[in-house]
Design an enzyme around this catalytic site. Sequence first.
Site, PDB file in Angstrom:
ATOM      1  N   ARG A 116       0.812  -1.239   0.000  1.00 54.65           N
ATOM      2  CA  ARG A 116       0.000   0.000   0.000  1.00 54.65           C
ATOM      3  C   ARG A 116       0.838   1.279   0.000  1.00 54.65           C
ATOM      4  O   ARG A 116       0.377   2.341   0.403  1.00 54.65           O
ATOM      5  CB  ARG A 116      -0.982   0.012   1.167  1.00 54.65           C
ATOM      6  CG  ARG A 116      -1.970  -1.118   1.090  1.00 54.65           C
ATOM      7  CD  ARG A 116      -3.234  -0.834   1.866  1.00 54.65           C
ATOM      8  NE  ARG A 116      -4.205  -1.860   1.601  1.00 54.65           N
ATOM      9  CZ  ARG A 116      -4.263  -3.031   2.240  1.00 54.65           C
ATOM     10  NH1 ARG A 116      -3.399  -3.287   3.200  1.00 54.65           N
ATOM     11  NH2 ARG A 116      -5.163  -3.909   1.933  1.00 54.65           N
ATOM     12  N   GLU A 180      11.620  18.326 -24.112  1.00 53.35           N
ATOM     13  CA  GLU A 180      10.924  18.681 -22.869  1.00 53.35           C
ATOM     14  C   GLU A 180      11.440  20.015 -22.317  1.00 53.35           C
ATOM     15  O   GLU A 180      10.698  20.761 -21.688  1.00 53.35           O
ATOM     16  CB  GLU A 180      11.076  17.569 -21.817  1.00 53.35           C
ATOM     17  CG  GLU A 180      10.516  16.222 -22.219  1.00 53.35           C
ATOM     18  CD  GLU A 180       8.981  16.159 -22.259  1.00 53.35           C
ATOM     19  OE1 GLU A 180       8.319  17.135 -21.843  1.00 53.35           O
ATOM     20  OE2 GLU A 180       8.465  15.130 -22.719  1.00 53.35           O
ATOM     21  N   LYS A 222       9.145  22.910 -13.554  1.00 53.88           N
ATOM     22  CA  LYS A 222       8.273  21.756 -13.292  1.00 53.88           C
ATOM     23  C   LYS A 222       7.830  21.712 -11.831  1.00 53.88           C
ATOM     24  O   LYS A 222       6.674  21.407 -11.528  1.00 53.88           O
ATOM     25  CB  LYS A 222       8.979  20.459 -13.677  1.00 53.88           C
ATOM     26  CG  LYS A 222       8.147  19.246 -13.360  1.00 53.88           C
ATOM     27  CD  LYS A 222       7.784  18.400 -14.521  1.00 53.88           C
ATOM     28  CE  LYS A 222       6.654  17.441 -14.136  1.00 53.88           C
ATOM     29  NZ  LYS A 222       6.634  16.229 -14.886  1.00 53.88           N
ATOM     30  N   GLU A 232      -3.051  17.511 -11.399  1.00 50.46           N
ATOM     31  CA  GLU A 232      -3.492  17.913 -12.742  1.00 50.46           C
ATOM     32  C   GLU A 232      -5.001  18.166 -12.838  1.00 50.46           C
ATOM     33  O   GLU A 232      -5.691  17.630 -13.697  1.00 50.46           O
ATOM     34  CB  GLU A 232      -3.064  16.857 -13.774  1.00 50.46           C
ATOM     35  CG  GLU A 232      -3.039  17.430 -15.188  1.00 50.46           C
ATOM     36  CD  GLU A 232      -2.387  16.498 -16.190  1.00 50.46           C
ATOM     37  OE1 GLU A 232      -1.248  16.064 -15.930  1.00 50.46           O
ATOM     38  OE2 GLU A 232      -3.015  16.223 -17.208  1.00 50.46           O
ATOM     39  N   ARG A 236      -1.598  22.177 -14.214  1.00 54.58           N
ATOM     40  CA  ARG A 236      -0.552  21.210 -14.580  1.00 54.58           C
ATOM     41  C   ARG A 236      -0.684  20.774 -16.038  1.00 54.58           C
ATOM     42  O   ARG A 236       0.271  20.282 -16.630  1.00 54.58           O
ATOM     43  CB  ARG A 236      -0.592  20.000 -13.632  1.00 54.58           C
ATOM     44  CG  ARG A 236       0.544  19.024 -13.915  1.00 54.58           C
ATOM     45  CD  ARG A 236       0.696  17.970 -12.856  1.00 54.58           C
ATOM     46  NE  ARG A 236       1.738  17.037 -13.246  1.00 54.58           N
ATOM     47  CZ  ARG A 236       2.362  16.234 -12.423  1.00 54.58           C
ATOM     48  NH1 ARG A 236       2.059  16.224 -11.151  1.00 54.58           N
ATOM     49  NH2 ARG A 236       3.306  15.426 -12.863  1.00 54.58           N
ATOM     50  N   ASN A 240       1.522  19.494 -20.621  1.00 55.45           N
ATOM     51  CA  ASN A 240       1.155  18.633 -21.750  1.00 55.45           C
ATOM     52  C   ASN A 240       1.162  19.401 -23.071  1.00 55.45           C
ATOM     53  O   ASN A 240       0.576  18.938 -24.057  1.00 55.45           O
ATOM     54  CB  ASN A 240      -0.220  18.022 -21.522  1.00 55.45           C
ATOM     55  CG  ASN A 240      -0.149  16.904 -20.516  1.00 55.45           C
ATOM     56  OD1 ASN A 240       0.622  15.970 -20.690  1.00 55.45           O
ATOM     57  ND2 ASN A 240      -0.915  17.007 -19.464  1.00 55.45           N
ATOM     58  N   HIS A 243       1.518  17.649 -26.386  1.00 57.35           N
ATOM     59  CA  HIS A 243       1.282  16.229 -26.121  1.00 57.35           C
ATOM     60  C   HIS A 243      -0.008  15.695 -26.758  1.00 57.35           C
ATOM     61  O   HIS A 243      -0.144  14.489 -26.889  1.00 57.35           O
ATOM     62  CB  HIS A 243       1.234  15.960 -24.615  1.00 57.35           C
ATOM     63  CG  HIS A 243       2.598  15.922 -23.972  1.00 57.35           C
ATOM     64  ND1 HIS A 243       3.497  16.958 -24.074  1.00 57.35           N
ATOM     65  CD2 HIS A 243       3.211  14.965 -23.219  1.00 57.35           C
ATOM     66  CE1 HIS A 243       4.596  16.635 -23.399  1.00 57.35           C
ATOM     67  NE2 HIS A 243       4.453  15.451 -22.881  1.00 57.35           N
ATOM     68  N   HIS A 247       1.246  12.575 -28.273  1.00 62.12           N
ATOM     69  CA  HIS A 247       0.938  11.220 -27.793  1.00 62.12           C
ATOM     70  C   HIS A 247       0.277  10.395 -28.884  1.00 62.12           C
ATOM     71  O   HIS A 247       0.534   9.193 -29.006  1.00 62.12           O
ATOM     72  CB  HIS A 247       0.003  11.280 -26.579  1.00 62.12           C
ATOM     73  CG  HIS A 247       0.743  11.329 -25.272  1.00 62.12           C
ATOM     74  ND1 HIS A 247       0.154  11.736 -24.104  1.00 62.12           N
ATOM     75  CD2 HIS A 247       2.023  11.001 -24.946  1.00 62.12           C
ATOM     76  CE1 HIS A 247       1.040  11.666 -23.118  1.00 62.12           C
ATOM     77  NE2 HIS A 247       2.176  11.229 -23.595  1.00 62.12           N
ATOM     78  N   HIS A 259       9.350   9.544 -27.350  1.00 61.40           N
ATOM     79  CA  HIS A 259       8.384  10.485 -26.771  1.00 61.40           C
ATOM     80  C   HIS A 259       8.731  11.938 -27.110  1.00 61.40           C
ATOM     81  O   HIS A 259       7.894  12.704 -27.571  1.00 61.40           O
ATOM     82  CB  HIS A 259       8.331  10.271 -25.251  1.00 61.40           C
ATOM     83  CG  HIS A 259       7.426  11.231 -24.552  1.00 61.40           C
ATOM     84  ND1 HIS A 259       6.053  11.195 -24.695  1.00 61.40           N
ATOM     85  CD2 HIS A 259       7.694  12.284 -23.730  1.00 61.40           C
ATOM     86  CE1 HIS A 259       5.528  12.174 -23.986  1.00 61.40           C
ATOM     87  NE2 HIS A 259       6.486  12.837 -23.387  1.00 61.40           N
TER      88      HIS A 259
HETATM   89  N1  GLY Z   1       4.834  15.246 -18.068  1.00 64.85           N
HETATM   90  C1  GLY Z   1       3.768  16.069 -17.708  1.00 64.85           C
HETATM   91  C2  GLY Z   1       3.490  16.099 -16.251  1.00 64.85           C
HETATM   92  O1  GLY Z   1       4.273  15.617 -15.458  1.00 64.85           O
HETATM   93  O2  GLY Z   1       2.468  16.607 -15.854  1.00 64.85           O
END
Ligand code: GLY
Length: 362
Positions: A116, A180, A222, A232, A236, A240, A243, A247, A259
């Site tokens: 857990r 990135e 970040k 998110e 956040r 993206n 992305h 993606h 990526h």
């Molecule tokens: N890679 C995007 C995030 O960590 O929110």
Amino acid sequence: MPVPSTPAGAYEICIGKDFLGRLWPALEAAFAGRTLFVVTDAEVARAGHLAALLGGREAGVYVIDPPGENSKHLQTVAEIVEQMDRGFLGRDSVVAALGGGTVGDIAGFAAAIFKRGVPVVQIPTTTVSQADSAIGGKTGVDSSVSKNAIGAFWQPAAVYIDTATLQTLDDRQYRAGLAESVKHAAIADAEYFAFLEAHVEALLKREGEALVHLAEANCRIKAAVTAEDPTEKNKRRILNYGHTIGHAVESASGFGLLHGEAVAIGMVAAGRIEAALGLAADDRGERIEGLLTKLGLPTRIPRGYATEGLTDLMKRDKKAVGRRPRFVLLEKLGQALCRDGQWACEVDEEMIRTLLPRLVAG
Ligand code: GLY
């Protein structure tokens, strides 16, 4: 260094050069009385980073093999937690994730569910993971349907970034991860963007000072965003940027595209959307595409992808609402766009369908 404050607790991000060989005793001191268990992959082991970290010491180790996205599924996580369990590890264990984004995601998720939840320490060794995935607590694996479909937010207990580990990274992986950094600069820091433009050569030569500056800037951005919105809910989502299409292209390529390469294509696509929406009267699109090109990254969707299929994949994107894809766009270079309090904007599907064929490599 920033110490982000999250509901899971604050954690330290240590950035430096050539300290991997001295890290194990520091971890043992930081987690005194606990048992460390290392998760890494065959490529990282081959590069000598596992041997450098352990320095001849005995420890439980799981080596992901084959390395990469094709191992990022539940079976790998099951094997890790079974091995930990067979080794009598308990809630006092600590998982050390040594490697790139895939290792960090898998190891972090294993840590999140073992007994857990046990702490995970992220020790990223690639440009992608040092810039992005090791920070902010996203962990998980792919389902047979889509990327990162199974996972948990599990904040690291600490992050250790040794930029010297980048020296052994193969050129394509190294460059892909720089996407990135371009992403962070584009959404949050115009000065950092100018730094990247001015230091392309130093970055491609992997010069020490430039790499440390890069890591510090990436972590600052970040950490600030993820501390504000750890799970998110809204802001956040700016991480993206690039992305939504990225993606989709990455999945459609069967992970033939890395990526970061897919995100580079996605950022250029986002610029085209901004232009089509009349949001980009400045030179941001040219600057972003110019920087990505100088860094040796692709900016066009490779030929042979069914654009219809890409639109369907975008509808599975986690930012999509009611199967309507959403895109992170820029207000200007260094600032993501917020519309009606939302950081990811809905864009007319017909516009996307019209744009996609124009983004395919000629
Ligand atoms: N890679 C995007 C995030 O960590 O929110």
